[in-house]
Design a protein around this motif. Structure first.
Motif, PDB file in Angstrom:
ATOM      1  N   GLU A   1       0.877  -0.911   0.012  1.00  0.00           N
ATOM      2  CA  GLU A   1      -0.002  -0.230  -0.019  1.00  0.00           C
ATOM      3  C   GLU A   1       0.738   1.471   0.245  1.00  0.00           C
ATOM      4  O   GLU A   1       0.410   2.587   0.665  1.00  0.00           O
ATOM      5  N   ASN A   2       1.964   1.150  -0.918  1.00  0.00           N
ATOM      6  CA  ASN A   2       2.755   2.227  -0.236  1.00  0.00           C
ATOM      7  C   ASN A   2       3.425   2.930  -2.263  1.00  0.00           C
ATOM      8  O   ASN A   2       3.777   1.581  -2.887  1.00  0.00           O
ATOM      9  N   LEU A   3       4.331   4.042  -2.644  1.00  0.00           N
ATOM     10  CA  LEU A   3       4.472   4.144  -4.101  1.00  0.00           C
ATOM     11  C   LEU A   3       5.687   4.915  -3.771  1.00  0.00           C
ATOM     12  O   LEU A   3       5.414   5.561  -3.408  1.00  0.00           O
TER      13      LEU A   3
ATOM     14  N   MET B   1      -3.030  -0.757  -5.172  1.00  0.00           N
ATOM     15  CA  MET B   1      -3.122   0.482  -3.593  1.00  0.00           C
ATOM     16  C   MET B   1      -4.228   0.748  -3.781  1.00  0.00           C
ATOM     17  O   MET B   1      -5.140   0.855  -4.786  1.00  0.00           O
ATOM     18  N   THR B   2      -4.927   1.288  -2.395  1.00  0.00           N
ATOM     19  CA  THR B   2      -6.027   1.847  -2.262  1.00  0.00           C
ATOM     20  C   THR B   2      -6.100   2.990  -2.308  1.00  0.00           C
ATOM     21  O   THR B   2      -6.776   3.815  -2.991  1.00  0.00           O
ATOM     22  N   ARG B   3      -4.702   3.812  -1.569  1.00  0.00           N
ATOM     23  CA  ARG B   3      -5.411   5.037  -1.598  1.00  0.00           C
ATOM     24  C   ARG B   3      -3.883   5.351  -2.409  1.00  0.00           C
ATOM     25  O   ARG B   3      -2.859   4.763  -1.922  1.00  0.00           O
TER      26      ARG B   3
ATOM     27  N   ALA C   1       6.887   9.769  -0.748  1.00  0.00           N
ATOM     28  CA  ALA C   1       5.805   8.169  -0.742  1.00  0.00           C
ATOM     29  C   ALA C   1       4.439   8.734  -0.718  1.00  0.00           C
ATOM     30  O   ALA C   1       4.314   8.617   0.540  1.00  0.00           O
ATOM     31  N   THR C   2       3.796   7.926  -1.191  1.00  0.00           N
ATOM     32  CA  THR C   2       2.466   7.752  -0.289  1.00  0.00           C
ATOM     33  C   THR C   2       1.680   7.490   0.610  1.00  0.00           C
ATOM     34  O   THR C   2       1.400   7.728   1.475  1.00  0.00           O
ATOM     35  N   LYS C   3       2.798   6.019   0.913  1.00  0.00           N
ATOM     36  CA  LYS C   3       2.328   6.038   2.559  1.00  0.00           C
ATOM     37  C   LYS C   3       2.559   6.800   3.570  1.00  0.00           C
ATOM     38  O   LYS C   3       1.609   6.703   4.241  1.00  0.00           O
ATOM     39  N   GLU C   4       3.262   7.788   3.175  1.00  0.00           N
ATOM     40  CA  GLU C   4       3.905   8.630   4.225  1.00  0.00           C
ATOM     41  C   GLU C   4       2.774   9.774   4.092  1.00  0.00           C
ATOM     42  O   GLU C   4       2.600  10.909   5.425  1.00  0.00           O
TER      43      GLU C   4
ATOM     44  N   PHE D   1      -1.092   8.736   4.165  1.00  0.00           N
ATOM     45  CA  PHE D   1      -1.884   7.610   3.733  1.00  0.00           C
ATOM     46  C   PHE D   1      -2.367   8.625   4.719  1.00  0.00           C
ATOM     47  O   PHE D   1      -2.100   8.484   6.193  1.00  0.00           O
TER      48      PHE D   1
ATOM     49  N   TYR E   1      -1.908  15.747   3.874  1.00  0.00           N
ATOM     50  CA  TYR E   1      -0.753  16.487   3.390  1.00  0.00           C
ATOM     51  C   TYR E   1       0.018  16.391   2.298  1.00  0.00           C
ATOM     52  O   TYR E   1      -1.018  15.458   1.046  1.00  0.00           O
TER      53      TYR E   1
ATOM     54  N   LEU F   1      -4.788  15.302  11.786  1.00  0.00           N
ATOM     55  CA  LEU F   1      -4.925  14.237  11.520  1.00  0.00           C
ATOM     56  C   LEU F   1      -3.759  13.450  11.543  1.00  0.00           C
ATOM     57  O   LEU F   1      -3.742  13.654   9.900  1.00  0.00           O
ATOM     58  N   SER F   2      -2.290  12.971  11.779  1.00  0.00           N
ATOM     59  CA  SER F   2      -1.479  12.437  11.458  1.00  0.00           C
ATOM     60  C   SER F   2      -1.716  11.040   9.761  1.00  0.00           C
ATOM     61  O   SER F   2      -2.313  10.675  10.632  1.00  0.00           O
ATOM     62  N   PRO F   3      -0.619  11.106   9.708  1.00  0.00           N
ATOM     63  CA  PRO F   3      -1.056   9.542   8.497  1.00  0.00           C
ATOM     64  C   PRO F   3      -0.872   8.558   9.209  1.00  0.00           C
ATOM     65  O   PRO F   3       0.182   8.726  10.062  1.00  0.00           O
ATOM     66  N   VAL F   4      -1.236   7.962   8.618  1.00  0.00           N
ATOM     67  CA  VAL F   4      -1.595   6.368   9.011  1.00  0.00           C
ATOM     68  C   VAL F   4      -0.500   5.599   9.280  1.00  0.00           C
ATOM     69  O   VAL F   4      -0.248   5.389   8.024  1.00  0.00           O
ATOM     70  N   TYR F   5       0.767   4.917   9.635  1.00  0.00           N
ATOM     71  CA  TYR F   5       1.548   4.337   8.989  1.00  0.00           C
ATOM     72  C   TYR F   5       2.197   3.339  10.726  1.00  0.00           C
ATOM     73  O   TYR F   5       2.157   3.838  10.820  1.00  0.00           O
ATOM     74  N   PRO F   6       2.673   2.245  10.199  1.00  0.00           N
ATOM     75  CA  PRO F   6       2.856   2.023   8.397  1.00  0.00           C
ATOM     76  C   PRO F   6       0.788   1.584   8.201  1.00  0.00           C
ATOM     77  O   PRO F   6       0.396   1.860   9.291  1.00  0.00           O
TER      78      PRO F   6
ATOM     79  N   TYR G   1     -11.794  -4.113  -5.558  1.00  0.00           N
ATOM     80  CA  TYR G   1     -10.819  -3.670  -4.955  1.00  0.00           C
ATOM     81  C   TYR G   1      -9.489  -2.701  -4.439  1.00  0.00           C
ATOM     82  O   TYR G   1      -9.606  -3.297  -3.057  1.00  0.00           O
TER      83      TYR G   1
END
Lengths: 350, 350, 350, 350
Positions: free
Chosen positions: A203-205, B242-244, B287-290, B292, B296, B345-350, D198
């Protein structure tokens, strides 16, 4: 064909390239795997690390010993890291083996360029000279009968197959080429790292090594040769949350007016008799899953009349056409066999 | 602030943008959700389709009735498809509501351009004129006190935030811009299709709508305004398993010599006081997950001295900064509240 | 409430539990994070390893020094590995800190049992005695006013919340309990390994530690206490290709005849006033994504009349209700605050 | 073998089972695919919907016409939905074709039981009688020379291969069997739905049809036959975010004392000469990826001395051993060929 099979050995059998070589070679009618070799796990069953091969590969892993390899095999695949191949391959050649090297060590003809990008010492110049760059669709004739092949990198394979016909035809401006490349995570190999830790890349790019990837000089060397002038590219690499697959999306300024249909025709003509390149009809795009597990490279185009640019999309399975499959394609050519022998597995879908 | 909360309604509550508006607005200290509205499921509990909201949202879905909405709410978010908003929004405005529209219907000022790309009739010119394009970091002042906001598209948000400062500074050639955009699958919405069927897009990377995506004129309209001349871009969209998340990798010819550190400085200065844009230090990539789950937009750069090109990477969560989060950011500006209210809200990680 | 915020420190800030504590505590109205602590990265900005916290957490990581922690904080969360907490927590308590420990070191009251399953020495018996097992829905009253909490494990949280009401009511046979547990990969932490290497676990489903997981004695200790007799369970753990989420599917023989509706009623009554357990209506099942990013535990049931067995499904986000969220829930109870303070974030969907 | 190849047709070529039949049959040395048939897309190239077959399968899809099929083929695979096969197969048999049916319509011998679980009318009793249940490892002898095979379901294949040897040996209590089954999403087919959208199933784990799955009577019918008494099972099905793969985790009370090593021996003896079942050595577990793309079923065990229960884990690729691969295995047996002909593709790893 004779009843006797060709004996092949695989150095680096515990990497992803190595086990993919095994998968394909097990079904290759002309070949027998006589040794599976790993510096790190010699003496152990390969199934300890790869239980998917249970009851399929019964051999234990052997140590890296060029003489011992040469006693049991005629051809050796070296699926070893850059830096390792550079030292090992000369010994294998000296032992009388034919070699297909999957590392980057013999791809760059200019040792100084190699050292700039790879950050360690280049192999001797005469070896670099001797190694045939095994992009089969381009250099197939040179591969035939040769004894030492340097197998192309995964990104360069997808990139070059996508760019060469248009560049060769003079339809794109060599100064305008931008390559946006995306790879599945298996391209990073089996060594663990935070970058390839599941919870970090799922779930990352990610984008990495922008303009710094060691495959850039390989792409430029080949494009320069086609264009007849030095070609420099902008090249970005991304890590996509999937295991296999490379897509390169390429941009270049069009020279002259060409429709998508003309591009399809140009490419199909260029790759005539090359069964592993499939050019999609105008308006259709390939996706990485459509080549998953197979040796195909699929290509599509868009001409943007608004900007005068051409967009080319090329997909491969990085572990097959980008590594093990292309290496076997080179073996087939070396041995004078049909290029497709043992390689006609359809993509696994879905 | 007064003890009384602002009453807001959400049309399109059963889409991904709608439920994300709910997630953020539930934690917004100045707002009360008075109606959740869906043309397709009115009368049913929203938890029938979205059980993650069990015991959180107790309301039933209501039908789309502008007068009824206006009786219960002061502001309405329309998270409705293009074509639907164009017809509905005028009625909501006429009923006295302030409107934040998340569709593409009011983003393109030139109705003819809209019709070319969206393939249906444009809203009336005076409404197009009236709608404020709510890219908060660019048009924040215009948003303040306005009553009708057209919320930007997901791709344009990531793209424009990444390009505007360099273009505005005259550091990049407006004729050279290429945008390679990648999106997670939630961007396609909740309607089922073969393209978004799990077994088709999992472990797959697809390219689609090359040079044809309806977000292109939105990007060009804004870039042209910044550049003071017509800007045309090459724009490719990819679907990533990936979803988001959206990443746009952008390429442009540099005008003059600028280091990565200078770009960081330029961008940080441009976005000073804009808390949702985070410019990474030189040599670091987002990265996109950062981002999520957060509002931001993170940006990084590489200057390629070999080719004279600049590479810019911009990431957002398409459902937040690319839709619901930016819409709430616009609400905050409209109402004169701190831009970050309810959005930290902070990014949700991981 | 007073204007002064509670000062908290987090040891183990560079693990997934640690950064999730940060995500929630940043939005907690009564708390201020005074130290983020990591034995491995002290002196560095936390954003070096977790860039998603850029411009959010500005502190550098600090070394593990109980006296220094006690000077800056009132309460400390120890998100440290088993074995480490056992040694560290006594020093933190001695320094006058209240401690919420997220490791397994203080969960098992019988040191000999601990040593059998954890394979290293148990903490001193009086500390084991002193630690309150912080399954808030069961032991909430004991948590109130206590100074040392042992936070439950992720699997036990999902399992126990799913089994306790039926076992407590005497509706299921304690000798018949089988637990089939599935976890997302983040449960394995941030340390890299082949098991959690992306290319190995993506598109894969693995089973591991069958009947050997160290969470088994924790489950059995609590179930035995409820049942009033020794309870032994069959317990299987699986690794699922997703980042977050635990689902436990539990099987037990029904004692007497009970419908699904009666089970719903029993559970809703049992968890009355416990806002983080959501019992689905008869015939509806929870999915892990419906609690993603939130502190909820969702539960569903099926009575199989053909076999006389009850199937219970319980889902949590392992990083939240299975770790950081429940730890904050315990903090709230310790401090006499509302149990939900700072924890009412909705699940992130999709 | 004669030079003439067996002519086969595939009805349902546009489903996942259909294209997987094509993938394997293309490499089968004794078989020629003469027709690819689809009721929904007849007249179109199969590559319209499945571009991965570009330049591999050149045929257009044909309509479902039993007489026309019989003119071109000797054997037909019906990869058609339940309800459709029940009507179509009698016509195909009447036209003189040998039939291998992949639907559930002919698996349940008792029409009344079929109708209870499948909710539509059962085929005629004499057809149910005539159909050989093609679990090759159990009924291989009956399959040889037969003309009508009912291919097992995906869940039953994994379940039965995992349970039969222990049940047959009297080592497990038939009244105690609990089956916790997990499947990848391709098992739901190519028809779109919210469940397989998905953004809904990625990063999610769902449970569905608890104790209600139509594969339950199929499992019970076979287990009852082995046990010599009626067997009723508790059976839970889960949807896992991956494309391919089934894992069934099975629990049963042990009768007598048996070690894991004894179980390995029992199973290896039971499956001697059955190359597609691989029994792992004691203490090792199979994972779904270790059979990905292959016809293997891998099995592992744990004896829990604390509870007296046996845990069995069985994995298959649902599209291969759970559908197309097993169907071809049945074809091989029907035709008197080696069971493995055309099926010895290694798992694709990673």
């Amino acid at each position: 064909m004779s009843g006797e099979k060709l004996k092949v050995a695989i150095v680096g059998s515990t990497g992803y390239g190595g086990v993919e070589l095994i998968r394909f070679l097990l079904g290759h009618p002309e070949v027998e795997i006589t040794s599976v070799i790993s510096s790190s796990s010699s003496g152990l069953p390969i199934t300890d690390g790869f239980p998917h091969l249970s009851e399929i590969v019964l051999q234990n892993l052997e140590a890296v010993d060029p003489q011992a390899i040469a006693e049991k095999a005629d051809v050796v695949f070296t699926a070893t890291p850059s830096g390792v191949s550079g030292k090992l391959v000369p010994e294998l050649l000296a032992a009388g083996l034919k070699v297909i090297d999957l590392s980057g060590d013999f791809r760059i003809k200019d040792g100084a360029v190699y050292e700039t990008w790879y950050k360690h010492e280049a192999p001797a110049a005469e070896l670099l000279e001797q190694a045939i760059y095994g992009l089969a669709e381009l250099n197939g004739d040179a591969v035939k009968g040769s004894e030492f092949i340097s197998n192309p990198g995964c990104y360069p394979t997808a990139t070059l197959l996508g760019l060469i016909p248009a560049l060769d035809a003079g339809w794109i401006d060599p100064k305008s080429i931008i390559i946006d490349a995306k790879s599945g995570v298996s391209g990073a190999g089996r060594g663990t790292s935070l970058m390839t830790h599941y919870a970090e890349i799922n779930e990352n790019l990610k984008v990495y090594k922008v303009n710094k990837h060691q495959h850039i000089p390989e792409v430029e060397q080949c494009l320069s040769q086609i264009a007849g002038e030095p070609v420099t590219v902008t090249f970005t690499t991304h890590l996509v949350p999937m295991t296999r697959g490379i897509m390169t999306t390429m941009y270049a300024g069009l020279i002259g007016t060409h429709t998508e249909a003309e591009l399809v025709e140009l490419y199909r003509h260029y790759y005539e008799g090359r069964p592993f390149v499939r050019v999609r009809e105008a308006g259709k795009w390939p996706a990485t899953k459509e080549v998953f597990g197979s040796n195909y490279c699929d290509i599509g185009f868009a001409v943007d009349e608004r900007t005068g640019r051409l967009t080319i999309v090329s997909v491969i399975d990085n572990v097959v056409k980008g590594a093990a499959g292309q290496a076997i394609q080179n073996l087939n050519l070396m041995m004078g066999w049909d290029e497709t022998t043992g390689l006609l597995l359809s993509p696994v879908y879905p």
